[in-house]
Motif scaffolding. Structure first.
Motif, PDB file in Angstrom:
ATOM      1  N   ARG A  48       0.824  -1.203   0.000  1.00 19.89           N
ATOM      2  CA  ARG A  48       0.000   0.000   0.000  1.00 19.89           C
ATOM      3  C   ARG A  48       0.866   1.264   0.000  1.00 19.89           C
ATOM      4  O   ARG A  48       0.354   2.373   0.045  1.00 19.89           O
ATOM      5  N   SER A  49       2.172   1.075   0.016  1.00 16.08           N
ATOM      6  CA  SER A  49       3.075   2.229   0.054  1.00 16.08           C
ATOM      7  C   SER A  49       2.802   3.164  -1.120  1.00 16.08           C
ATOM      8  O   SER A  49       2.605   2.729  -2.252  1.00 16.08           O
ATOM      9  N   THR A  50       2.821   4.469  -0.830  1.00 19.65           N
ATOM     10  CA  THR A  50       2.668   5.450  -1.918  1.00 19.65           C
ATOM     11  C   THR A  50       3.998   5.681  -2.633  1.00 19.65           C
ATOM     12  O   THR A  50       4.066   6.456  -3.570  1.00 19.65           O
ATOM     13  N   THR A  51       5.059   5.038  -2.172  1.00 21.71           N
ATOM     14  CA  THR A  51       6.338   5.102  -2.878  1.00 21.71           C
ATOM     15  C   THR A  51       6.735   3.697  -3.333  1.00 21.71           C
ATOM     16  O   THR A  51       7.879   3.278  -3.210  1.00 21.71           O
ATOM     17  N   ALA A  82      12.701   3.939  -5.627  1.00 22.98           N
ATOM     18  CA  ALA A  82      13.174   5.326  -5.581  1.00 22.98           C
ATOM     19  C   ALA A  82      14.321   5.530  -6.562  1.00 22.98           C
ATOM     20  O   ALA A  82      15.286   6.227  -6.283  1.00 22.98           O
ATOM     21  N   ILE A 117      17.272   0.215  -1.187  1.00 19.28           N
ATOM     22  CA  ILE A 117      16.477   1.234  -1.874  1.00 19.28           C
ATOM     23  C   ILE A 117      17.403   2.323  -2.420  1.00 19.28           C
ATOM     24  O   ILE A 117      18.385   2.685  -1.771  1.00 19.28           O
ATOM     25  N   ASP A 185      16.801  -2.088   5.120  1.00 18.70           N
ATOM     26  CA  ASP A 185      16.213  -2.083   3.780  1.00 18.70           C
ATOM     27  C   ASP A 185      15.837  -3.446   3.250  1.00 18.70           C
ATOM     28  O   ASP A 185      15.622  -3.600   2.058  1.00 18.70           O
ATOM     29  N   THR A 225       6.487  -0.815   6.444  1.00 19.60           N
ATOM     30  CA  THR A 225       5.954  -1.408   5.228  1.00 19.60           C
ATOM     31  C   THR A 225       6.934  -1.176   4.102  1.00 19.60           C
ATOM     32  O   THR A 225       7.340  -0.058   3.841  1.00 19.60           O
ATOM     33  N   THR A 227       8.533  -0.860   0.324  1.00 22.36           N
ATOM     34  CA  THR A 227       8.149  -0.346  -0.992  1.00 22.36           C
ATOM     35  C   THR A 227       7.903  -1.470  -1.982  1.00 22.36           C
ATOM     36  O   THR A 227       7.392  -1.228  -3.072  1.00 22.36           O
TER      37      THR A 227
END
Lengths: 393, 393
Positions: A48-51, A82, A117, A185, A225, A227
């Motif tokens: 559900r991550s927005t990134t 990212a 990331i 990470d 959470t 990515t």
């Protein structure tokens, strides 16, 4: 890295391969694939991550488009998150490369990346690895489970047998990874489930998110959470038809087993924490309350110390926002009632002793409705953090 | 328990007293009060917990009723939470007892309890303590700050001077407690602010929740919300009128100072973590993103290790649910740009060196709007958890 694992054959028509492409500086296995001989209907859930990372975004787009898939390619050591437009291109190129080698449309190839990331994928090494990936195929699911491990201590597999039209029946085989811990990470969780059952595609898609909510999304380790988190099921139909009402319970059993394995496998974690909530207004509220208990550092440390400190349950449930009637609320620890609208007398030493088990179970009734839910986590030990908090560049 | 603290006088007309009533087995100070000579207008914010303690529930009811208050009584060592109807009665009896001694309506006496959850207050000792409480009054705010400490390492006070109609002007004096850490049932945060300014009561009430959102509620230590958290401001008006547009910024400065002190004062915490978010759609989303960064075990451990691992910022922001345009997003660590839609080159050793400071600041632009917000936390060290995770009954 991996301990010896029990052999587990993939369902009919699925094969897997893995190699060290050089993404990980350590030279360990970091690129793997699962390939189906024939088209699969599938279902998918991403973070559900927005990134969200490029692999999640692309898989989600393919899922929306609704076409069949033939293969999955997984890399470890680099999350390709990212990484901007270049990351999206690299991810598509990875799928395209495996599609070319297999002579399959690239839109039939799903991707999954896990690792650090913010660093571009080393595409020269990745593409060279993909060229050689299908050279040494096997049907050993345990090999795939080992290949996708990052900081996991144990490979995670689960399986189920189903009756189907063809001799031998159909099977479901699930593989997961997840460090189940605070770790640099690397906390991404994957659950990949393969089946040779022929199931109704639209029905599977419609049901999948609820199964994920009760299994994969009911695992909580440190509240972070990723990515890149994702869960999927691929069904190639080679073993004949299975009705959804038979298939879905078996799928949920496999995914629940994987979820519990993820929760249990935290570095430094010494036991599984299970929280069962009943008497909630809705299943969503029951799951939220159970998850909030499992992520609470206070409750997690109480479990580690065999401390039947149910006040922390009251605190965590209160924080979750789930509706509760505290006068009708009950709490039990390892089957021992400790609260029923008010503190109950109990033998502290005996309850503490009962918590010295592989699995510690809290049962909570919120006293407001008929819905229930269950979540899993692990205890919080000093070792767990001392390993990870002092990580430096 | 307490280190020597700088003397700080309460505003005009306020006095304080404290004693050891025997609630804490250690015999330390555990009962204290602040009394105003005259009626106060006031504002209040309590925990969002759905299992709030009796003191929070009663204060909230009094706040809804809208009457003035004269005194606050605080006990440490016992939260009087999850204690059922008996707990509610005991809490009211505590207020009634102080009201009788002071000859004040019990509805003018606020209560605040902190300590272990699920044990009844030892009312014989509490009521006997209240009898003697007003015998040794002082105007020393630092004494009150020390008296309400539980696991705090340092007393927390802050103050501001205002121009007002009367000679000497008006003052705001704030006192807070909060262990800022994972700790057995003691993580409650209190912020009590007293002023002799005469301010518009309804205006203060209307503005207070926004000030709390930007200060007290922007502190996050381990994600666990206490059943007893509360913040309040009491204004007795003895120093003359101050306009709200002058008063509120000074109040926010005092509360922000207290919030930062709470974040910094974690056992095992070695530095303050500050996260400033700009470019958000709304202030609420900016605060949510900043808070999610501050509570992330991954980011907290990176700060402890002086690791400019901005991937964890991307992860935490993504998890927060705040709207973000990752291609327009920027991240800076201690003033060093590390991400601007894609990874930026930077000197890892130099940025890591810059993080060896008392305060580590991350600045994040979400790239979608004009709102901003700031939150505070602390680093996660091995010491921090080793002290607390191995707590046992």
């Amino acid at each position: 890295m991996s301990e010896p694992s029990t052999p587990l054959t993939l369902p009919k028509g699925f094969q897997t391969a893995a190699l060290a492409a050089g993404i990980k500086p350590s030279g360990k296995t970091d690129l793997s694939t699962v390939i189906s001989e024939t088209d699969c209907v599938w279902a998918f859930a991403g973070t559900r991550s927005t990134t969200a990372a490029a692999c999640v975004t692309r898989n989600r787009d393919l899922y929306a488009a609704g076409g069949p898939v033939r293969a999955l390619v997984v890399n470890a050591g680099n999350a390709n998150a990212a990484t901007g437009k270049r990351g999206a291109r690299d991810n598509a190129d990875l799928a395209d490369a495996l599609g070319s080698v297999l002579n399959v449309d690239m839109n039939g190839v799903l991707t999954a990346s896990t690792g650090i990331i913010g660093h571009p994928l080393p595409m020269d090494r990745v593409l060279s690895g993909v060229e050689h990936l299908p050279e040494d195929l096997t049907d050993d699911a345990a090999a795939f489970a080992s290949a996708i491990m990052t900081t996991d201590l144990r490979p995670k597999t689960a399986s189920a047998q189903l009756s189907a039209g063809l001799p031998g029946g159909a099977r479901i085989v699930g593989v997961a990874k997840g460090s189940g811990m605070i770790h640099p990470d690397m906390a991404t969780m994957f659950a990949f489930v393969f089946t040779d059952a022929a199931v109704d595609g639209p029905g599977l898609r419609a049901a999948f998110s609820a199964v994920v909510a009760r299994t994969f999304n009911a695992v909580t380790v440190d509240g972070d959470t990723s990515t890149n988190d994702m869960a999927m099921v691929l069904a190639n139909g080679q073993a004949g038809e299975v009705a959804l009402h038979d298939f879905l319970p078996a799928l949920e059993t496999v995914m629940r087993d994987l979820a519990r394995q993820i929760a249990r496998d935290g570095e430094g974690a010494t036991r599984l924490l299970t929280v069962r909530v009943s008497g909630a207004l809705t299943e969503a509220e029951a799951l939220t309350a159970a998850r909030t208990c499992c992520v609470s550092p206070l409750l997690k440390s109480a479990v580690h110390g065999n401390d039947p400190n149910w006040g922390r349950v009251i605190m965590a449930v209160g924080r979750s926002g789930a509706a509760v009637n505290i006068e009708g609320m009950t709490v039990a620890v390892q089957g021992n009632p400790v609260f029923a609208g008010k503190p109950l007398p109990y033998d502290d030493a005996a309850v503490s002793q009962s918590m010295k088990a592989e699995e510690v179970v809290f049962e909570i009734d919120l006293g407001v409705g008929g819905a229930s839910g269950e979540a899993w986590g692990c205890d919080l030990s000093a070792e767990y953090v001392s390993i990870n908090a002092d990580y430096t560049t």
